[in-house]
Design a protein around this motif. Structure first.
Motif, mmCIF file in Angstrom:
data_model
loop_
_atom_site.group_PDB
_atom_site.id
_atom_site.type_symbol
_atom_site.label_atom_id
_atom_site.label_comp_id
_atom_site.label_asym_id
_atom_site.label_seq_id
_atom_site.Cartn_x
_atom_site.Cartn_y
_atom_site.Cartn_z
ATOM 1 N N ILE A 178 12.187 -10.993 6.830
ATOM 2 C CA ILE A 178 11.832 -9.576 6.698
ATOM 3 C C ILE A 178 11.859 -8.894 8.064
ATOM 4 C CG2 ILE A 178 10.002 -7.960 6.054
ATOM 5 C CD1 ILE A 178 9.103 -10.009 3.961
ATOM 6 N N SER A 179 11.425 -9.624 9.087
ATOM 7 C CA SER A 179 11.357 -9.024 10.422
ATOM 8 C C SER A 179 12.728 -8.662 10.962
ATOM 9 C CB SER A 179 10.652 -9.976 11.393
ATOM 10 O OG SER A 179 11.506 -11.054 11.772
ATOM 11 N N GLN A 180 13.776 -9.333 10.484
ATOM 12 C CA GLN A 180 15.122 -9.133 11.024
ATOM 13 C C GLN A 180 16.001 -8.237 10.161
ATOM 14 O OE1 GLN A 180 13.683 -10.580 13.775
ATOM 15 N NE2 GLN A 180 15.802 -10.948 14.301
ATOM 16 N N GLN A 181 15.608 -8.006 8.917
ATOM 17 C CA GLN A 181 16.453 -7.230 8.009
ATOM 18 C C GLN A 181 16.221 -5.734 8.185
ATOM 19 O OE1 GLN A 181 15.376 -8.833 4.232
ATOM 20 N NE2 GLN A 181 16.617 -10.668 4.451
ATOM 21 N N SER A 182 17.282 -4.968 7.994
ATOM 22 C CA SER A 182 17.159 -3.524 8.164
ATOM 23 C C SER A 182 16.370 -2.886 7.023
ATOM 24 C CB SER A 182 18.550 -2.878 8.253
ATOM 25 O OG SER A 182 19.313 -3.157 7.077
ATOM 26 N N GLN A 183 16.525 -3.422 5.810
ATOM 27 C CA GLN A 183 15.854 -2.848 4.643
ATOM 28 C C GLN A 183 14.449 -3.430 4.477
ATOM 29 O OE1 GLN A 183 17.186 -0.336 2.764
ATOM 30 N NE2 GLN A 183 18.805 -0.365 4.303
ATOM 31 N N TRP A 184 13.517 -2.567 4.133
ATOM 32 C CA TRP A 184 12.164 -3.016 3.826
ATOM 33 C C TRP A 184 12.115 -3.521 2.376
ATOM 34 C CZ3 TRP A 184 7.667 0.400 5.968
ATOM 35 C CH2 TRP A 184 7.872 0.661 7.332
ATOM 36 N N PRO A 185 11.292 -4.530 2.086
ATOM 37 C CA PRO A 185 11.108 -4.935 0.680
ATOM 38 C C PRO A 185 10.531 -3.777 -0.128
ATOM 39 C CG PRO A 185 10.126 -6.534 2.181
ATOM 40 C CD PRO A 185 10.477 -5.338 3.007
ATOM 41 N N THR A 186 10.874 -3.724 -1.399
ATOM 42 C CA THR A 186 10.376 -2.660 -2.268
ATOM 43 C C THR A 186 9.675 -3.252 -3.484
ATOM 44 O OG1 THR A 186 12.459 -2.549 -3.504
ATOM 45 C CG2 THR A 186 12.241 -1.114 -1.572
ATOM 46 N N TRP A 187 8.879 -2.426 -4.125
ATOM 47 C CA TRP A 187 8.275 -2.800 -5.395
ATOM 48 C C TRP A 187 9.335 -2.716 -6.499
ATOM 49 C CZ3 TRP A 187 3.640 -4.943 -5.308
ATOM 50 C CH2 TRP A 187 2.740 -4.616 -4.293
ATOM 51 N N ASN A 188 9.205 -3.560 -7.493
ATOM 52 C CA ASN A 188 10.069 -3.431 -8.663
ATOM 53 C C ASN A 188 9.624 -2.220 -9.483
ATOM 54 O OD1 ASN A 188 11.447 -5.734 -7.901
ATOM 55 N ND2 ASN A 188 10.157 -7.092 -9.135
ATOM 56 N N GLU A 189 10.548 -1.668 -10.239
ATOM 57 C CA GLU A 189 10.264 -0.435 -10.973
ATOM 58 C C GLU A 189 9.121 -0.594 -11.970
ATOM 59 O OE1 GLU A 189 13.702 1.196 -12.805
ATOM 60 O OE2 GLU A 189 14.758 1.571 -10.916
ATOM 61 N N ASN A 190 8.960 -1.795 -12.535
ATOM 62 C CA ASN A 190 7.924 -1.993 -13.555
ATOM 63 C C ASN A 190 6.562 -2.322 -12.961
ATOM 64 O OD1 ASN A 190 8.516 -4.527 -12.622
ATOM 65 N ND2 ASN A 190 8.575 -5.510 -14.638
ATOM 66 N N SER A 191 6.456 -2.334 -11.641
ATOM 67 C CA SER A 191 5.178 -2.635 -11.005
ATOM 68 C C SER A 191 4.266 -1.418 -11.048
ATOM 69 C CB SER A 191 5.396 -3.064 -9.553
ATOM 70 O OG SER A 191 4.163 -3.135 -8.870
ATOM 71 N N GLU A 192 2.951 -1.672 -11.139
ATOM 72 C CA GLU A 192 1.989 -0.574 -11.093
ATOM 73 C C GLU A 192 1.779 -0.071 -9.678
ATOM 74 O OE1 GLU A 192 -0.795 -4.236 -11.610
ATOM 75 O OE2 GLU A 192 1.352 -3.825 -11.515
ATOM 76 N N PHE A 193 2.351 -0.776 -8.683
ATOM 77 C CA PHE A 193 2.219 -0.380 -7.289
ATOM 78 C C PHE A 193 3.549 0.175 -6.789
ATOM 79 C CE2 PHE A 193 -0.386 -4.218 -7.974
ATOM 80 C CZ PHE A 193 -1.646 -3.656 -7.799
ATOM 81 N N GLN A 194 3.477 1.250 -6.020
ATOM 82 C CA GLN A 194 4.669 1.825 -5.399
ATOM 83 C C GLN A 194 4.260 2.399 -4.048
ATOM 84 O OE1 GLN A 194 7.708 1.503 -6.688
ATOM 85 N NE2 GLN A 194 6.964 0.577 -8.590
ATOM 86 N N ARG A 195 5.261 2.557 -3.179
ATOM 87 C CA ARG A 195 4.994 3.187 -1.889
ATOM 88 C C ARG A 195 4.472 4.605 -2.123
ATOM 89 N NH1 ARG A 195 4.727 0.683 3.173
ATOM 90 N NH2 ARG A 195 6.166 -1.077 3.183
ATOM 91 N N LYS A 196 3.390 4.938 -1.440
ATOM 92 C CA LYS A 196 2.823 6.273 -1.607
ATOM 93 C C LYS A 196 3.556 7.238 -0.694
ATOM 94 C CE LYS A 196 -1.756 4.643 -2.973
ATOM 95 N NZ LYS A 196 -1.406 3.229 -3.057
#
Length: 541
Positions: free
Chosen positions: A523-541
């Protein structure tokens, strides 16, 4: 012998880079293979020693723990994570209910610990309920998104609500009801007391049953008696119910019979849909006398700054605290908390050390957060989420470590709350390189995703992973060991017998920590940040 690991998931930039300053696969392997069972054991022996007294918040054990973490992370070359300090102050208040209490219902006195455990979250020397009518409110859930409200049309002001533990999905196993066998936050005791308070109830009682609670009555006895920590609030928690607690299922059945109800029938009705029923003329009386102590505890935070984007952080978390010492207990009085969570704290030190073996720092910062008062309701991580040292929009991901695998190597790895984010895919890729598969949540009915410190990060919108262990033994010898050790450890959760044992096989813990290190590095080396899956109750605010 150290086993070197073939690393394939290195970022495109690293694979393409030829400069000597690049982090090579050999560099990553050095960190990977530096994680060793004897080093984990060394840290656990110290943290879970009698000298540390069970590591209760605001105790001498806390000071010893924080001193130990400071020494270890300073030696590794980590910087203070909170400005010029390794600490984040967490104001707490402890409330210790006098054990000389009885709960009177229907003319019968029920005894503390044997039949019930009662307390109050109000910062008050004395709270109680007197002749408070009992109302059974099913699961005590108000969930509009599931079209479920056990309180609908009900006025509980001045009354005491009685509730089942867990949620309706667990009872029915219907995948279309809540989330089926997987507990939601609505099944947690914390939610039930919060909702009862919002509804204006005077008291709130949860009926304990081992299967839906996922722990025996002894855990209620030990975890909800003695000092109970909470946050210092201007309103002294007057918005909470006056009395909250638990009764055994045998007591509940007796009360339902007195009320002219059948417990099993009412329980079945409660799982069919929103449900409540008055419990006849039954009323509850109990007085809770509190000893109040205000104190300060601390979260510990240390950072290895990134080489390219140091303001972006991958945060590893673990809770350093446990239940402390109970001087009123006969025999062994120290809750050493070796498994829960000296192992996770030790693992955090080992993963941190692995990042110092790279020769060059990762692109993003690696931050390690050891939180206080997890055993009191995730208080340290809740406080951090409300007062983040690193803003959520600079926190790339969270990897949580709580109670590492003591049962040897396995061919799979369990993921609590599987399917919520892309973190699962990163873990699966790293696990494949170990010859392991991702097997999913080992016990979804326990609601583990809502019961450890990663939950605070999830609520912040930060993708958070809680994984470890597995069920498929590496070989027959390990399978036999797992059977023997499982019998030894059975019943030690939140008990004095949770202490370090030389016969532990920590090779499985090493496997998992190596994965956590690898996932964090990727994760520290990748350009893209991990994301929540669409069906998750959590999302980036």
């Amino acid at each position: 012998m150290k086993r070197y690991f073939s690393l394939t998931l290195i970022t495109t930039a690293i694979l393409a880079g030829c400069a000597t300053t690049s982090i090579t696969s050999d560099d990553v392997a050095k960190g990977y293979n530096s994680i060793q069972a004897d080093e984990i054991a060394k840290h656990v022996k110290v943290l879970a020693s009698d000298e540390f007294g069970g590591r209760a918040p605001s105790s001498e054990g806390e000071k010893l723990t924080l001193d130990y973490l400071t020494k270890e992370f300073t030696a590794l070359g980590f910087e203070p994570g909170n400005g010029d300090s390794f600490f984040q102050e967490v104001p707490l208040v402890s409330l210790e209910a006098d054990s000389d209490m009885v709960l009177n219902i229907g003319g019968k006195d029920y005894q503390y610990k044997k039949d019930m455990v009662m307390g109050s979250s109000r910062i008050s020397a004395q709270e109680g309920i007197e002749n408070s009518e009992l109302v059974f409110v099913g699961y005590g859930v108000n969930a509009p998104e599931y079209n479920w409200n056990d309180y609908e049309g009900l006025d509980v002001k001045g009354k005491t609500v009685v509730m089942l533990v867990n949620d309706p999905g667990f009872a029915t196993k219907d995948p279309n009801l809540f989330t089926g066998d997987a507990m939601t936050y609505y099944g947690r005791w914390t939610y039930k007391y919060e909702e009862a308070s919002r509804q204006g109830a005077a008291g709130a009682i949860i009926i304990h049953e081992t299967a839906p609670a996922s722990y025996p009555w002894s855990v209620v006895e030990n975890s909800w008696s003695g000092e109970q920590f909470g946050f210092v609030k201007d309103n002294n928690n007057i918005d909470r119910v006056a009395v909250e607690g638990w009764v055994t299922v045998d007591v509940a059945k007796e009360l339902f019979t007195k009320a002219g109800l059948d417990f099993d029938t009412a329980k079945a009705e409660a799982a069919k849909g929103a449900y409540h029923v008055d419990m006849g003329d039954l009323a509850a009386t109990v007085n809770v006398k509190n000893t109040i102590k205000k104190s300060v505890s601390y979260n510990f935070i240390a950072t290895l700054p990134g080489s390219k984007t140091p303001d972006e952080h991958i945060i590893y978390s673990a809770h350093w605290d446990h239940l402390g010492t109970d001087e009123n207990r006969k025999g062994d009085q120290i809750y050493n908390g070796a498994h829960d969570n000296a192992t996770g704290t030790a693992g955090m030190i080992e993963v941190a050390e692995a990042f110092t073996k790279l020769g060059k720092r990762p692109d993003r910062s690696m931050t390690f957060l050891a939180v206080t008062a997890e055993e009191q309701g995730l208080l340290g991580s809740k406080y951090y989420a409300a007062n983040p040292v690193i803003p959520a929009n600079k926190t790339v991901a969270n990897i949580n470590m709580d109670s590492l695998n003591l049962l040897g190597k396995v061919k799979d790895i369990s993921v609590v709350g599987i399917g919520k984010s892309q973190m699962d895919e990163l873990l699966a890729t790293a696990a494949k390189e170990q010859g392991r598969t991702v097997s999913g949540d080992p016990k979804p009915s326990s609601g583990g995703y809502y019961r450890s410190d990663h939950f605070a990060f999830a609520n912040m919108g930060v993708p958070a992973m809680y994984a470890g262990g597995g069920s498929e033994a590496f070989d027959e010898e390990t399978a036999n060991y797992r059977k023997r050790m499982s019998l030894v450890l059975r019943g030690c959760y939140h008990q004095p017998c949770d202490r370090y044992r030389d016969e532990w096989d920590l090779s499985g813990a090493v496997q998992d920590l190596q994965l956590f290190y690898k996932v964090g590095f990727d994760i520290s080396q990748q350009s893209q940040w991990p994301t929540w899956n669409e069906n998750s109750e959590f999302q980036r605010k």
